[in-house]
Design an enzyme around this catalytic site. Structure first.
Site, PDB file in Angstrom:
ATOM      1  N   ASN A 256     -36.394 -18.076  61.908  1.00  0.00           N
ATOM      2  CA  ASN A 256     -37.736 -17.999  61.326  1.00  0.00           C
ATOM      3  C   ASN A 256     -37.866 -16.956  60.219  1.00  0.00           C
ATOM      4  O   ASN A 256     -37.673 -15.762  60.453  1.00  0.00           O
ATOM      5  CB  ASN A 256     -38.760 -17.681  62.417  1.00  0.00           C
ATOM      6  CG  ASN A 256     -40.161 -17.630  61.861  1.00  0.00           C
ATOM      7  OD1 ASN A 256     -40.687 -18.624  61.404  1.00  0.00           O
ATOM      8  ND2 ASN A 256     -40.749 -16.436  61.850  1.00  0.00           N
ATOM      9  N   GLU A 257     -38.210 -17.407  59.022  1.00  0.00           N
ATOM     10  CA  GLU A 257     -38.545 -16.540  57.876  1.00  0.00           C
ATOM     11  C   GLU A 257     -37.457 -15.516  57.535  1.00  0.00           C
ATOM     12  O   GLU A 257     -37.750 -14.456  56.981  1.00  0.00           O
ATOM     13  CB  GLU A 257     -39.889 -15.832  58.117  1.00  0.00           C
ATOM     14  CG  GLU A 257     -41.065 -16.791  58.069  1.00  0.00           C
ATOM     15  CD  GLU A 257     -42.380 -16.161  58.487  1.00  0.00           C
ATOM     16  OE1 GLU A 257     -42.421 -14.952  58.753  1.00  0.00           O
ATOM     17  OE2 GLU A 257     -43.373 -16.898  58.555  1.00  0.00           O
TER      18      GLU A 257
ATOM     19  N   GLU B 224     -45.264 -23.651  58.951  1.00  0.00           N
ATOM     20  CA  GLU B 224     -46.149 -22.639  59.552  1.00  0.00           C
ATOM     21  C   GLU B 224     -47.252 -22.358  58.550  1.00  0.00           C
ATOM     22  O   GLU B 224     -46.989 -22.105  57.372  1.00  0.00           O
ATOM     23  CB  GLU B 224     -45.409 -21.345  59.892  1.00  0.00           C
ATOM     24  CG  GLU B 224     -46.323 -20.338  60.616  1.00  0.00           C
ATOM     25  CD  GLU B 224     -45.625 -19.023  60.933  1.00  0.00           C
ATOM     26  OE1 GLU B 224     -44.413 -19.048  61.185  1.00  0.00           O
ATOM     27  OE2 GLU B 224     -46.301 -17.986  60.912  1.00  0.00           O
TER      28      GLU B 224
ATOM     29  N   ARG C  76     -53.440 -16.042  53.935  1.00  0.00           N
ATOM     30  CA  ARG C  76     -52.473 -15.997  52.848  1.00  0.00           C
ATOM     31  C   ARG C  76     -52.159 -17.422  52.432  1.00  0.00           C
ATOM     32  O   ARG C  76     -52.353 -18.332  53.221  1.00  0.00           O
ATOM     33  CB  ARG C  76     -51.192 -15.253  53.265  1.00  0.00           C
ATOM     34  CG  ARG C  76     -50.373 -15.961  54.351  1.00  0.00           C
ATOM     35  CD  ARG C  76     -49.098 -15.219  54.665  1.00  0.00           C
ATOM     36  NE  ARG C  76     -49.332 -14.149  55.613  1.00  0.00           N
ATOM     37  CZ  ARG C  76     -49.270 -14.297  56.943  1.00  0.00           C
ATOM     38  NH1 ARG C  76     -48.958 -15.454  57.467  1.00  0.00           N
ATOM     39  NH2 ARG C  76     -49.495 -13.303  57.767  1.00  0.00           N
TER      40      ARG C  76
END
Length: 589
Positions: free
Chosen positions: A141-142, A218, A340
């Site tokens: 993840n990320e 996400e 965001r």
């Protein structure tokens, strides 16, 4: 094609200890088809023992020879989702990894075979122990992806007969992975879906050039107020209109973690009080329903999608069998900002929009109409069914009056429903007197209720060598730092209780397992957790196996209030008591 929504990491911690019937009701609002959010996708964290935003989730392999597919609550949650919707798509993605995979480095790609093996065991275990078929698997993840790792993962999946498990990469930005896929034929072949996080409704040319499915893997993570619902309504449509993304996955599923942790209440609904049974079906649930109740994975977006003249957007989908669903949103800039990325200004004003159904759709006699209006309570409606539109006399043409912050779904499907239960109990503070002796012969979960691990993993442990009062314990089970995703603290910590408590007494029996270097603490008025846990302040009372004690003002131990010597050794039980009082009339600090 395909569609949508919802996931979690350490965010459903409090859900599992909700009393029935409330726990089942919450799950129905999330997963039951034609009832509430009716989610199509559940994406879960593959627990890796490390901090992942609001807590740590246990790995199925704490150590190299350790395998246990009954830790944590993700297995349970996937089974509950499948129970309600057997067609739900399941996705697994690692955030952190147990430390042994890194062989001393904070990096999961030290041994590509070993990490792939670890991830594949999780998929095999899901099937073997829980009869769960995982549909998609992610990379990290990320964080960085490794092209060779992705290829090895594919080979290992195939060797286990898991050809049907698809790979999604890289759960970060569009750029790097899509450019790499265009340059590397083998990588191109093994990545089935390009998933990007918080794309702000836009994709990039390279990603579109691959011709692969594009997902916002996400998104959202915005307070679940009406503004959060506006954010969700806008991106569900515009991720496709602007960026050709056919799936949008919300972080997070349900705000079921202490609200003072990072991103408090950033779930589709709120269920953070298992002690009272109170929960709130927030407006994002009904915004989801506008899409999820009237489409399914495998439906197709029509080419006729776009922006409305005076702001807002519309999409249309079909199952290819004659059904049609049109979703229209007119979310204003002010009431649809997501957390965001930055949202450039746009204007939305009242308008009339005319739609004309042609071709095979011109025969449709009527469309069901579902309506949401966000904003002022006097005008607010959530997922309300309006009178049907009759189209037989109008040559398939109809005109809608649209105001700002509205959602319309027009559909041939007659199965939509606004599910409801009697109101749950009223909200209550965490009980001011609370105790747990961890006496659970066959605990339903590996973790004790209401304890939210923030660094390390605390599990029920039956101490066979002690038939007395310390037979049942809660034990911290990690002996090495995981491959971290966040800045985990240097000391293990689990939190419980009410953030607002100031005057309190904490009493706990403790046992240090490691001679000389071991230690243990209890603490009160701890002011933060999650990804911020390293800098937590509070009152921390430590004892150490080297015979010293310390009272510190922070978890890291920089702020020292008191220290001294004390007769303490490892392998012996002690009772620690910490009483905290706010002194006199000084302001609370």
């Amino acid at each position: 094609t395909g569609f949508m929504v919802a996931n979690l990491w350490a965010t459903s911690r409090l859900l599992v200890n909700y009393p029935e019937p409330y726990r089942s009701q919450i799950l129905d609002y999330l997963f039951k088809p034609n009832f509430g959010a009716s989610l199509h996708i559940l994406k879960v964290e593959i627990g890796g023992d490390g901090q992942t935003t609001d807590g740590t989730e246990p790995s199925h392999m704490h150590y190299a020879l350790d395998e246990n597919y009954f830790r944590g609550y993700e297995w349970w949650l996937m089974k509950e989702a499948k129970k309600r919707n057997p067609n739900i798509t399941l996705i697994g993605l690692p955030w952190s990894f147990p430390g042994w995979l890194g062989k001393g480095f904070d990096w999961p790609y030290v041994n590509l075979q070993l990490t792939a093996y670890y991830v594949v065991t999780w998929i095999v275990g899901a099937k073997r122990y829980h009869d769960l078929d995982i549909d998609y698997i992610g990379i990290w993840n990320e964080r960085s992806y490794n092209a060779n790792y992705i290829k090895i993962l594919r080979k290992m999946l195939n060797s286990q007969g898991l050809q049907q498990v698809k790979i999604i990469a890289s759960d970060n930005l569009w750029e790097s992975i899509s450019a790499a896929m265009l340059l590397d034929a083998e990588l191109f072949k093994v990545v089935d879906v390009i998933g990007a996080h918080y794309p702000g409704t836009h994709s990039v040319k390279d990603a579109r050039l691959t011709g692969k499915k594009l997902w916002s893997s996400e998104d959202f993570s915005t307070l679940n107020s009406d503004t959060g619902a506006g954010c969700w309504g806008r991106i569900l449509n515009q991720n496709y209109v602007n960026g050709y993304m056919t799936s949008t996955i919300a972080w997070n599923l349900v705000a079921s973690y202490y609200e003072q942790l990072p991103y408090g209440r950033c779930g589709l609904m709120t269920a953070q009080e298992p002690w009272s049974g109170h929960y709130v079906v927030e407006s994002p649930v009904w915004v989801s329903a506008h899409t999820t109740q009237f489409t399914q994975p495998g439906w197709y977006y029509l080419k006729t999608v776009g922006h409305l003249e005076k702001g807002g957007s519309y999409v249309a989908l079909t199952d290819g069998l004659g059904n049609l669903t049109i979703i229209i949103e007119t979310m204003s800039h002010k009431h649809s900002k997501c957390i965001r990325p930055f949202l450039p200004y746009f204007n939305v004003s009242q308008q009339f929009a005319t739609f004309v159904l042609k071709g095979s759709f011109s025969e449709i006699p009527e469309l069901q109409v579902w309506y949401t209006k966000l904003g002022k309570t006097s005008e607010r409606f959530l997922f309300k069914q309006l009178n049907s539109l009759w189209l037989l006399d109008s040559n398939g043409s109809f005109t809608l009056k649209l105001q700002e912050d509205e959602l319309f779904t027009l559909t041939t499907l007659t199965t939509g429903r606004k599910g409801s239960y009697l109101l749950p109990p009223k909200s209550q503070y965490f009980p001011s007197t609370y105790k747990d002796d961890f006496n659970a012969d066959y605990p339903f979960f590996s973790e004790a209720p209401n304890f939210a691990d923030q660094t390390g993993v605390f599990e029920y442990f039956t101490n066979m060598e002690d038939p007395g009062e310390h037979h049942f314990t809660l034990r911290q089970v990690l002996n090495q730092r995981p491959i971290t995703w966040a800045a985990d603290a240097s000391n293990t910590i689990s939190i419980i209780g009410d953030y607002n408590w100031t005057n309190l007494t904490i009493k706990c029996d403790v046992y240090i397992e490691t001679p000389h270097t071991g230690g243990v603490f209890i603490a009160g008025r701890v002011n933060k957790g999650g990804i911020l846990i390293r800098s937590a302040r509070g009152i921390f009372f430590w004892i150490f196996a080297n015979g010293s004690y310390r009272v510190a003002g922070d978890l890291a131990g920089w702020i020292i209030y008191a220290l001294g010597r004390v007769e303490v050794i490892a392998k012996k039980w002690y009772t620690l008591t910490l009483t905290i009082k706010v002194a006199g009339r000084r302001k609370k600090t």
